[in-house]
Scaffold this motif. Structure first.
Motif, short mmCIF file in Angstrom:
data_model
loop_
_atom_site.label_atom_id
_atom_site.label_comp_id
_atom_site.label_asym_id
_atom_site.label_seq_id
_atom_site.Cartn_x
_atom_site.Cartn_y
_atom_site.Cartn_z
N LEU A 129 0.83 -1.21 0.00
CA LEU A 129 0.00 0.00 0.00
C LEU A 129 0.86 1.25 0.00
CD1 LEU A 129 -2.81 -1.03 2.53
CD2 LEU A 129 -2.96 -0.90 0.04
N ALA A 130 1.94 1.24 0.75
CA ALA A 130 2.85 2.39 0.80
C ALA A 130 3.50 2.63 -0.56
CB ALA A 130 3.91 2.19 1.87
N VAL A 131 3.91 1.55 -1.22
CA VAL A 131 4.53 1.67 -2.54
C VAL A 131 3.54 2.22 -3.55
CG1 VAL A 131 5.47 0.35 -4.49
CG2 VAL A 131 6.26 -0.12 -2.16
N ILE A 132 2.31 1.71 -3.53
CA ILE A 132 1.28 2.20 -4.45
C ILE A 132 1.04 3.70 -4.24
CG2 ILE A 132 -1.18 2.08 -5.03
CD1 ILE A 132 -1.05 -0.91 -4.50
N LEU A 133 0.95 4.12 -2.99
CA LEU A 133 0.72 5.53 -2.68
C LEU A 133 1.87 6.40 -3.18
CD1 LEU A 133 -1.02 7.68 -1.30
CD2 LEU A 133 0.19 7.18 0.84
N VAL A 134 3.10 5.97 -2.90
CA VAL A 134 4.28 6.75 -3.33
C VAL A 134 4.34 6.81 -4.85
CG1 VAL A 134 6.80 6.77 -3.39
CG2 VAL A 134 5.61 6.29 -1.25
N VAL A 135 4.08 5.70 -5.52
CA VAL A 135 4.12 5.67 -6.99
C VAL A 135 3.08 6.60 -7.58
CG1 VAL A 135 3.65 4.22 -8.99
CG2 VAL A 135 5.14 3.38 -7.19
N MET A 136 1.86 6.56 -7.06
CA MET A 136 0.80 7.42 -7.59
C MET A 136 1.14 8.89 -7.40
SD MET A 136 -2.65 5.32 -6.48
CE MET A 136 -3.71 6.55 -7.23
N MET A 137 1.66 9.26 -6.26
CA MET A 137 2.04 10.65 -6.02
C MET A 137 3.19 11.07 -6.93
SD MET A 137 1.81 10.77 -1.83
CE MET A 137 2.46 12.44 -1.77
N SER A 138 4.17 10.18 -7.11
CA SER A 138 5.31 10.48 -7.96
C SER A 138 4.89 10.64 -9.42
CB SER A 138 6.37 9.38 -7.83
OG SER A 138 6.81 9.25 -6.50
N VAL A 139 4.02 9.74 -9.88
CA VAL A 139 3.55 9.80 -11.26
C VAL A 139 2.78 11.10 -11.50
CG1 VAL A 139 1.95 8.76 -12.92
CG2 VAL A 139 3.53 7.32 -11.63
N PHE A 140 1.92 11.47 -10.57
CA PHE A 140 1.16 12.71 -10.70
C PHE A 140 2.09 13.92 -10.81
CE2 PHE A 140 -0.80 16.44 -8.67
CZ PHE A 140 -1.90 16.62 -9.50
N TYR A 141 3.10 13.96 -9.95
CA TYR A 141 4.04 15.08 -9.96
C TYR A 141 4.84 15.12 -11.26
CZ TYR A 141 8.07 17.97 -8.79
OH TYR A 141 9.06 18.92 -8.82
N ILE A 142 5.33 13.96 -11.71
CA ILE A 142 6.15 13.92 -12.92
C ILE A 142 5.33 14.28 -14.15
CG2 ILE A 142 7.44 12.37 -14.45
CD1 ILE A 142 8.32 10.85 -11.90
N MET A 143 4.10 13.76 -14.23
CA MET A 143 3.24 14.07 -15.38
C MET A 143 2.93 15.56 -15.44
SD MET A 143 2.91 11.32 -17.02
CE MET A 143 2.95 9.55 -16.87
N ARG A 144 2.73 16.14 -14.29
CA ARG A 144 2.45 17.59 -14.25
C ARG A 144 3.67 18.38 -14.71
NH1 ARG A 144 0.55 21.00 -8.86
NH2 ARG A 144 0.33 23.03 -9.90
N LEU A 145 4.84 17.95 -14.27
CA LEU A 145 6.07 18.63 -14.66
C LEU A 145 6.34 18.46 -16.15
CD1 LEU A 145 8.48 20.22 -13.53
CD2 LEU A 145 9.66 18.05 -13.18
N VAL A 146 6.11 17.27 -16.68
CA VAL A 146 6.31 17.00 -18.10
C VAL A 146 5.35 17.83 -18.94
CG1 VAL A 146 6.01 15.24 -19.89
CG2 VAL A 146 7.27 14.69 -17.82
N THR A 147 4.10 17.94 -18.50
CA THR A 147 3.10 18.72 -19.24
C THR A 147 3.48 20.20 -19.27
OG1 THR A 147 1.38 17.14 -18.58
CG2 THR A 147 0.66 19.29 -19.40
N GLN A 148 3.91 20.71 -18.15
CA GLN A 148 4.29 22.13 -18.08
C GLN A 148 5.47 22.46 -18.97
OE1 GLN A 148 4.95 22.75 -13.88
NE2 GLN A 148 2.77 23.12 -13.43
#
Length: 300
Positions: A143-162
């Motif tokens: 559960l901790a890994v899933i949470l960290v991965v989802m947060m990391s993916v959200f941040y990276i996708m936002r940065l890539v889009t910008q």
């Protein structure tokens, strides 16, 4: 394009070159052990080594028959991280709790008996791969890994889009390695989940006798281990190709984005396969990933 075809051929060869050879279990003195005749589902035998992973385990000093007969017995505890070796296995059908008793010796030289189920719930094999599997099998860790991965993916996708930066499957670079890596990750996750459902006993064999050599494992495990090697090889090729095709800052961002995508693919396919959705989803994803890469190149 020649490199792409070479990569595909090399990966397919790696995934199919497995052997049917199965190792015999051996005792500490190097001789073959026949105690597994008692129960073919038992993947450890006399001489097998464990580490205590719980706070402690309680062993009884007398024979298990005395304990089952409710005679007075002495007990002692073995603390966390102490090493144990199996010295004997005894079957007591009259024991209503657990008919299998295991005698172990600690690294301090103390001998004692314990129910098999209680032992296995509180120990882990000494092999680092087995310990890795046990650690990441914990629900809290997953559960901790899933949470960290989802947060990391959200941040990276936002940065890539910008930054309008390149990203696998979207604004991809002229290299098939990233897409191939994603496909291998998705296939490996699906295969892993399938092992959990249809080959639990085979997976237990791997847990107790892990190896990174696909040629000495049962065929189904050999395929899985080959996919891990393929993931590593294609991952190295991907890093090298991205490093040559993008400026350093964009390359770093692209690779982090790729890690995020691979992590999400692993989570999605390892979970969806447990509900049989992963199989048609894998076919659809592989078709999407391949056509997404080749169509823009054909248009170019």
């Amino acid at each position: 394009m020649r490199n792409v075809y070479y990569a595909i051929i090399a990966t397919l060869l790696l995934l199919t070159t497995t052997s049917c050879y199965r190792e015999r279990l051996q005792t500490l003195d190097g001789g073959e052990d026949d105690t597994l005749v008692i129960d073919s589902s038992r993947h450890y035998s006399i001489g097998y080594n464990f580490i205590v992973r719980g706070d402690s385990i309680i062993l009884i000093s007398q024979q298990p028959e005395e304990h089952v007969s409710q005679l007075e017995t002495d007990s002692f505890s073995i603390r966390h991280n102490r090493h144990l070796a199996v010295t004997d296995i005894n079957i007591l059908p009259q024991d209503s709790i657990d008919s299998v008793w295991v005698q172990v010796v600690s690294d301090q030289g103390r001998l004692g008996w314990i129910h098999e189920r209680q032992l296995l719930n509180n120990v882990v094999p000494t092999d680092p791969i087995s310990q890795f599997i046990m650690f990441f099998s914990s629900t809290h860790v997953v559960l901790a890994v899933i949470l960290v991965v989802m947060m990391s993916v959200f941040y990276i996708m936002r940065l890539v889009t910008q930054r309008n930066a390149p990203l696998v499957h979207l604004r991809d670079i002229d290299s098939f390695y990233p897409s191939l890596l994603c496909i291998i990750v998705a296939c490996s996750a699906t295969f892993y989940a399938s092992l959990q459902m249809f080959g639990a006993d085979t997976w237990q064999h791997f847990y107790y006798h892990p190896s990174v050599n696909p040629f000495i494992m049962p065929p189904i495990l050999g395929i899985f281990i080959s996919s891990i090697w393929a993931m590593l090889i294609v991952g190295i090729a991907t890093i090298d190709d991205v490093r040559h095709k993008l400026p350093l800052e964009d390359a770093i961002l692209y690779l982090f984005g790729l890690i995020g995508v691979c992590s999400m693919l692993y989570i999605v396919f390892s979970i969806s396969t447990l509900y049989y959705i992963g199989y048609p989803l894998l076919i659809a994803y592989c078709y999407y990933a391949i056509t997404k890469y080749f169509k823009p190149n054909e248009e170019a």
